[in-house]
Motif scaffolding. Structure first.
Motif, mmCIF file in Angstrom:
data_model
loop_
_atom_site.group_PDB
_atom_site.id
_atom_site.type_symbol
_atom_site.label_atom_id
_atom_site.label_comp_id
_atom_site.label_asym_id
_atom_site.label_seq_id
_atom_site.Cartn_x
_atom_site.Cartn_y
_atom_site.Cartn_z
ATOM 1 N N ASP A 79 0.855 -1.190 0.000
ATOM 2 C CA ASP A 79 0.000 0.000 0.000
ATOM 3 C C ASP A 79 0.893 1.243 0.000
ATOM 4 O O ASP A 79 1.668 1.462 0.925
ATOM 5 C CB ASP A 79 -0.908 -0.001 1.227
ATOM 6 N N HIS A 80 0.786 2.036 -1.043
ATOM 7 C CA HIS A 80 1.554 3.275 -1.155
ATOM 8 C C HIS A 80 0.781 4.367 -0.413
ATOM 9 O O HIS A 80 -0.348 4.685 -0.769
ATOM 10 C CB HIS A 80 1.721 3.655 -2.627
ATOM 11 N N VAL A 81 1.406 4.910 0.621
ATOM 12 C CA VAL A 81 0.764 5.951 1.426
ATOM 13 C C VAL A 81 1.386 7.283 1.035
ATOM 14 O O VAL A 81 2.570 7.518 1.264
ATOM 15 C CB VAL A 81 0.947 5.679 2.934
ATOM 16 N N LEU A 125 -10.082 1.976 10.898
ATOM 17 C CA LEU A 125 -10.307 3.101 9.989
ATOM 18 C C LEU A 125 -10.243 2.637 8.538
ATOM 19 O O LEU A 125 -9.641 1.603 8.246
ATOM 20 C CB LEU A 125 -9.277 4.190 10.224
ATOM 21 N N GLY A 126 -10.797 3.423 7.642
ATOM 22 C CA GLY A 126 -10.920 3.076 6.236
ATOM 23 C C GLY A 126 -9.719 2.424 5.583
ATOM 24 O O GLY A 126 -9.813 1.293 5.108
ATOM 25 N N PRO A 127 -8.554 3.090 5.530
ATOM 26 C CA PRO A 127 -7.405 2.477 4.848
ATOM 27 C C PRO A 127 -6.947 1.171 5.497
ATOM 28 O O PRO A 127 -6.600 0.230 4.799
ATOM 29 C CB PRO A 127 -6.325 3.552 4.938
ATOM 30 N N GLU A 151 -6.833 1.940 -1.321
ATOM 31 C CA GLU A 151 -7.693 1.765 -2.493
ATOM 32 C C GLU A 151 -6.945 1.019 -3.596
ATOM 33 O O GLU A 151 -5.806 1.357 -3.919
ATOM 34 C CB GLU A 151 -8.132 3.130 -3.018
ATOM 35 N N ALA A 152 -7.609 0.016 -4.178
ATOM 36 C CA ALA A 152 -6.976 -0.752 -5.252
ATOM 37 C C ALA A 152 -6.600 0.152 -6.412
ATOM 38 O O ALA A 152 -7.388 1.001 -6.831
ATOM 39 C CB ALA A 152 -7.918 -1.856 -5.729
ATOM 40 N N VAL A 153 -5.405 -0.014 -6.921
ATOM 41 C CA VAL A 153 -4.921 0.823 -8.029
ATOM 42 C C VAL A 153 -5.760 0.603 -9.268
ATOM 43 O O VAL A 153 -6.026 1.532 -10.024
ATOM 44 C CB VAL A 153 -3.429 0.529 -8.308
ATOM 45 N N THR A 154 -6.240 -0.611 -9.485
ATOM 46 C CA THR A 154 -7.053 -0.891 -10.667
ATOM 47 C C THR A 154 -8.351 -0.088 -10.676
ATOM 48 O O THR A 154 -8.916 0.139 -11.723
ATOM 49 C CB THR A 154 -7.400 -2.387 -10.760
#
Length: 158
Positions: A79-81, A125-127, A151-154
């Motif tokens: 996951d890129h934050v 939480l969401g992420p 969130e999925a990159v696709t």
């Protein structure tokens, strides 16, 4: 080295590591969660400077759970934050956890809890919730998930 070549210093980047540990309790799959300042999260933490991710994982899981896990063999989620969400841009890597966590839900003796995937919707939480669901999907399919802040990159548009 960057200064010697006349280049600017490389960007600062944080690397987070976590374990996706599961147990069947009754008929439901449960995920191990640790308390955090913002709710509950997968056990883990940040790698130190010049520390390999697998070493950080072993150290952080041992520190957070008191156990000595084996080095991880499988990445479930990357996951890129983005910068601004935390103090520095970063990558959060979720590894498939080995079966080293004792089967207990007694909060008096542990600093963690088991939660069903449905319960994580309210506890996290969401992420973090999205990372957990993506880790579960990757665990089932054998395909690593790549996310940007949960969130999925696709599903993103350029």
């Amino acid at each position: 080295m960057y200064f010697e070549l006349g280049r600017p210093e490389p960007p600062r980047r944080r690397t987070g590591v976590a374990g996706f540990f599961t147990r069947r309790i009754g008929d439901e799959l449960n995920v191990l969660l640790m308390p955090a300042t913002t709710g509950w999260q997968l056990p883990g933490g940040d790698a130190q400077s010049d520390e390999f991710m697998h070493e950080a994982y072993v150290r952080e899981i041992a520190e957070k759970t008191g156990l000595s896990p084996a080095a991880p063999e499988e990445i479930l989620v990357v996951d890129h934050v983005p910068r601004g969400v935390t103090e520095a841009e970063g990558l959060d890597v979720v590894f498939k956890g080995a079966d080293v966590i004792p089967y207990t839900t007694d909060p008096a003796t542990t600093a963690y809890r088991w939660a069903t995937l449905r319960e994580t919707d309210a506890l996290c939480l969401g992420p973090e919730r999205d990372r957990i669901h993506s880790a579960h999907e990757a665990w089932l399919t054998g395909r690593t998930a790549y996310l940007i802040w949960g969130e999925a990159v696709t599903g993103r548009h350029p």
